[in-house]
Motif scaffolding. Structure first.
Motif, mmCIF file in Angstrom:
data_model
loop_
_atom_site.group_PDB
_atom_site.id
_atom_site.type_symbol
_atom_site.label_atom_id
_atom_site.label_comp_id
_atom_site.label_asym_id
_atom_site.label_seq_id
_atom_site.Cartn_x
_atom_site.Cartn_y
_atom_site.Cartn_z
ATOM 1 N N THR A 246 -54.885 -34.723 63.684
ATOM 2 C CA THR A 246 -54.961 -33.433 63.229
ATOM 3 C C THR A 246 -55.355 -32.449 64.652
ATOM 4 O OG1 THR A 246 -55.349 -33.713 60.963
ATOM 5 C CG2 THR A 246 -55.907 -31.681 61.706
ATOM 6 N N LEU A 247 -56.283 -33.026 65.314
ATOM 7 C CA LEU A 247 -56.927 -32.259 66.266
ATOM 8 C C LEU A 247 -55.833 -32.090 67.551
ATOM 9 C CD1 LEU A 247 -59.236 -30.747 67.739
ATOM 10 C CD2 LEU A 247 -60.072 -32.994 68.396
ATOM 11 N N ALA A 249 -52.694 -32.262 67.511
ATOM 12 C CA ALA A 249 -51.456 -31.376 67.218
ATOM 13 C C ALA A 249 -51.663 -29.956 67.609
ATOM 14 C CB ALA A 249 -51.110 -31.551 65.704
ATOM 15 N N THR A 250 -52.731 -29.615 67.848
ATOM 16 C CA THR A 250 -53.502 -28.399 67.956
ATOM 17 C C THR A 250 -52.898 -28.108 69.635
ATOM 18 O OG1 THR A 250 -55.596 -28.504 68.657
ATOM 19 C CG2 THR A 250 -54.966 -28.299 66.056
ATOM 20 N N LEU A 251 -52.734 -28.775 70.234
ATOM 21 C CA LEU A 251 -52.764 -28.650 71.683
ATOM 22 C C LEU A 251 -51.315 -28.122 72.026
ATOM 23 C CD1 LEU A 251 -54.506 -31.810 73.236
ATOM 24 C CD2 LEU A 251 -55.245 -29.557 73.227
ATOM 25 N N TRP A 252 -50.386 -28.548 71.155
ATOM 26 C CA TRP A 252 -49.094 -27.724 71.529
ATOM 27 C C TRP A 252 -48.336 -26.862 70.561
ATOM 28 C CZ3 TRP A 252 -50.531 -32.962 71.172
ATOM 29 C CH2 TRP A 252 -50.664 -33.585 72.400
ATOM 30 N N ASP A 253 -47.725 -26.211 70.639
ATOM 31 C CA ASP A 253 -46.746 -25.183 69.777
ATOM 32 C C ASP A 253 -45.511 -26.183 69.042
ATOM 33 O OD1 ASP A 253 -44.744 -24.735 71.597
ATOM 34 O OD2 ASP A 253 -45.393 -22.973 72.140
ATOM 35 N N GLU A 254 -44.819 -25.308 68.517
ATOM 36 C CA GLU A 254 -43.720 -25.964 67.740
ATOM 37 C C GLU A 254 -42.558 -26.458 68.799
ATOM 38 O OE1 GLU A 254 -42.218 -23.587 64.494
ATOM 39 O OE2 GLU A 254 -43.976 -23.901 63.163
ATOM 40 N N ALA A 255 -42.567 -25.660 69.958
ATOM 41 C CA ALA A 255 -41.435 -25.981 70.758
ATOM 42 C C ALA A 255 -41.898 -27.098 71.840
ATOM 43 C CB ALA A 255 -41.291 -24.796 71.638
ATOM 44 N N GLY A 256 -43.139 -27.479 71.683
ATOM 45 C CA GLY A 256 -43.935 -28.621 72.785
ATOM 46 C C GLY A 256 -44.550 -27.985 73.677
ATOM 47 N N ARG A 350 -63.003 -26.443 75.376
ATOM 48 C CA ARG A 350 -63.243 -25.298 74.385
ATOM 49 C C ARG A 350 -62.315 -25.423 73.192
ATOM 50 N NH1 ARG A 350 -63.876 -22.195 79.115
ATOM 51 N NH2 ARG A 350 -61.863 -21.269 78.672
ATOM 52 N N HIS A 351 -61.033 -25.299 73.576
ATOM 53 C CA HIS A 351 -60.070 -25.510 72.638
ATOM 54 C C HIS A 351 -60.462 -26.644 71.619
ATOM 55 C CE1 HIS A 351 -55.754 -25.431 70.916
ATOM 56 N NE2 HIS A 351 -56.134 -26.498 70.918
ATOM 57 N N LEU A 352 -60.771 -27.742 72.094
ATOM 58 C CA LEU A 352 -60.881 -29.067 71.138
ATOM 59 C C LEU A 352 -62.173 -28.832 70.388
ATOM 60 C CD1 LEU A 352 -59.711 -31.730 73.459
ATOM 61 C CD2 LEU A 352 -58.428 -31.156 71.423
ATOM 62 N N ARG A 353 -63.140 -28.181 71.035
ATOM 63 C CA ARG A 353 -64.241 -28.285 70.239
ATOM 64 C C ARG A 353 -64.264 -27.109 69.097
ATOM 65 N NH1 ARG A 353 -68.327 -31.359 72.095
ATOM 66 N NH2 ARG A 353 -68.529 -31.938 74.353
ATOM 67 N N ALA A 354 -63.593 -26.144 69.371
ATOM 68 C CA ALA A 354 -63.451 -25.145 68.267
ATOM 69 C C ALA A 354 -62.482 -25.317 67.456
ATOM 70 C CB ALA A 354 -62.794 -23.839 69.124
ATOM 71 N N ARG A 355 -61.793 -26.497 67.414
ATOM 72 C CA ARG A 355 -60.965 -26.861 66.359
ATOM 73 C C ARG A 355 -61.091 -28.357 65.679
ATOM 74 N NH1 ARG A 355 -58.821 -23.714 69.761
ATOM 75 N NH2 ARG A 355 -57.478 -21.758 69.071
#
Length: 464
Positions: A246-247, A249-256, A350-355
């Protein structure tokens, strides 16, 4: 090839004539499994360094050839062996450093190799073997060029030379900065040729003008203090793998495309390059679509990317009906040229810790950072290199961006800010460096030797 002065025709004949012996020596090097990872036999790396030192001595151009190592900063451990050979410049000529590395990637799954990884094998105009391209071909391009110079000039060569063949590039160049510090004056150069990149294709040379940086780290995701039965508690208790998937998957958008705020892209044009070429060079399966947006090369050269390159988790053979308490993954990010690797890593953390999903505990370790590089193309050395490539390959050189990283170049720039950096190479898009069935296109190697021989000879004519 354009018309040459008599001395250059003699140089070209010497370089051409030396190709068979250079390839034989390359085969000798490929047979040595010099891998810097401590879990592999380190005597092989020592053997590799000794062999290259012998080749450097045999070239007949150096005042001194040594096998050296340096302490890894902050650890007290000794780094892997490098070869350093030096020759003082005479009569106001510049000094040129020739860089390559002799360590190689581990072979990986040998079942995926069509021929043994450390047994050099020629087929269809290519030499197969681990290190055949990355970067023992770079080593032998330097040695072959120096042999041609010696044969042509004899004792009349005035060019200053530094040959630096590193022994731990694939393992993170951990002692690189200390090695530079220990040998700063001996290695001081006006031009630095880094032979560890690639070409546009097997026939068209390239001057690498941009490299992405890298930010690699281990991420551990923890949700339980012990494993539990997945049938009894699944559906109510989040296991670590669910949280990790789940975590990530937040690193990329639907286009990759990378979807991390704070990671930037470089705004720069790219040459024409179509999807068909991408498929041919990468083995992309027919039903699989490329990811990202913008031109294909802008995605590779000028934008960030994130790849999960390793997972510590239960193997398929050992799988059981268990909720896993902890998962560790290796995350490898490529950073757009112009952004610092430290800033990029901070943005990803930061991105990962926030999500973090379901309140999962996150920990970060083994952080490895390396800055990208943008070449200053205004100096005389780049123009000299373009001309030498044109005459050595018979084609105009392409200005080339590389999606990969060579972080130590930033260290060279910091240590020698006045030096001109040339990033060249012998690989082509089908070399498969780091992969099974790595190979060197033999005709590309021949052209690379001709081009570097001409580059050094023309540098020998310069003063100041």
């Amino acid at each position: 090839m354009t018309s040459q002065l008599p001395a250059e025709r003699q140089l070209i004949e010497a370089a051409e004539g030396g190709i068979p012996s250079a390839l034989a020596d390359l085969g000798r090097l490929v047979r040595i499994p010099g891998i810097a990872w401590p879990s592999f036999d380190q005597e092989q790396l020592q053997r590799s360094a000794r062999t290259i030192a012998e080749l450097a001595e045999g070239a007949g151009v150096f005042d001194e050839v040594r096998v050296l190592s340096a302490t890894i900063p902050g650890t007290g451990e000794q780094g892997q062996p490098a070869v350093l050979a030096t020759r003082a410049a005479r009569r106001g000529r510049p000094t040129v450093m020739l860089y390559a590395h002799h360590d190689v990637q581990p072979p990986g799954d040998e079942a995926l190799w069509e021929t043994p990884p450390f047994e050099p094998t020629v087929r269809d105009g290519r030499l197969y073997g681990r290190g055949a391209a990355d970067d023992k071909a770079g080593v032998m391009t330097h040695i072959a060029s120096l042999r041609a110079l010696r044969e042509t000039y004899g004792d009349d060569l005035d060019l200053g030379l530094v040959l630096f063949v590193e022994g731990e590039e694939e393992y993170g160049s951990r002692s690189f900065t200390q090695f530079l510090s220990d040998n700063a004056e001996a290695m001081r150069s006006d031009v630095i040729v880094v032979a560890d990149s690639g070409n546009w294709d097997s026939e068209t040379p390239a001057v690498t003008v941009s490299l992405r940086g890298n930010a690699k780290f281990h991420l551990t995701v923890r949700t339980l203090d012990h494993a539990s039965h997945s049938g009894m508690f699944g559906g109510a208790v989040p296991d670590a793998m669910l949280a990790t998937i789940t975590l990530l998957a937040t690193l990329w958008d639907e286009a990759g495309s990378v979807a991390v705020e704070g990671l930037v892209a470089r705004d720069a044009g790219t040459p024409a390059y179509d999807e068909e070429t991408l498929r041919g060079e990468t083995g992309l399966l027919p039903g699989v679509q490329p990811i990202g947006d913008g031109t294909i090369l802008s995605r590779i050269w000028n934008k960030p990317s994130i790849t999960v390159t390793g997972v510590d988790f239960t193997s398929v053979d050992a799988a059981s009906n268990t909720l896993s308490p902890e998962v560790t993954v290796v995350v490898s990010a490529r950073v757009a040229p112009g952004q610092s690797a430290r800033d990029a890593y901070a943005a990803i953390e930061r991105h990962l810790r926030a999500r973090a999903p379901f309140g999962a505990e996150l920990s970060f370790s083994d952080v490895d950072l390396g800055d990208g590089f943008l070449v200053d193309t205004s100096g005389w050395a780049v123009e000299l290199a373009r001309g030498a490539m044109r005459d050595g390959y018979g084609k105009e050189a392409v200005d080339y961006g590389v999606g990969g990283s060579i972080p130590f170049i930033a260290d060279l720039v910091e240590r020698y800010p006045e030096a001109q950096i040339l990033v060249t190479g012998v690989e082509d898009p089908h070399s498969r460096a780091h992969s099974p069935n790595e190979s060197l296109h033999l005709d590309t190697f021949r052209h690379a030797v001709l081009a570097e021989t001409l580059l050094l000879a023309r540098a020998n004519e310069r003063t100041g």
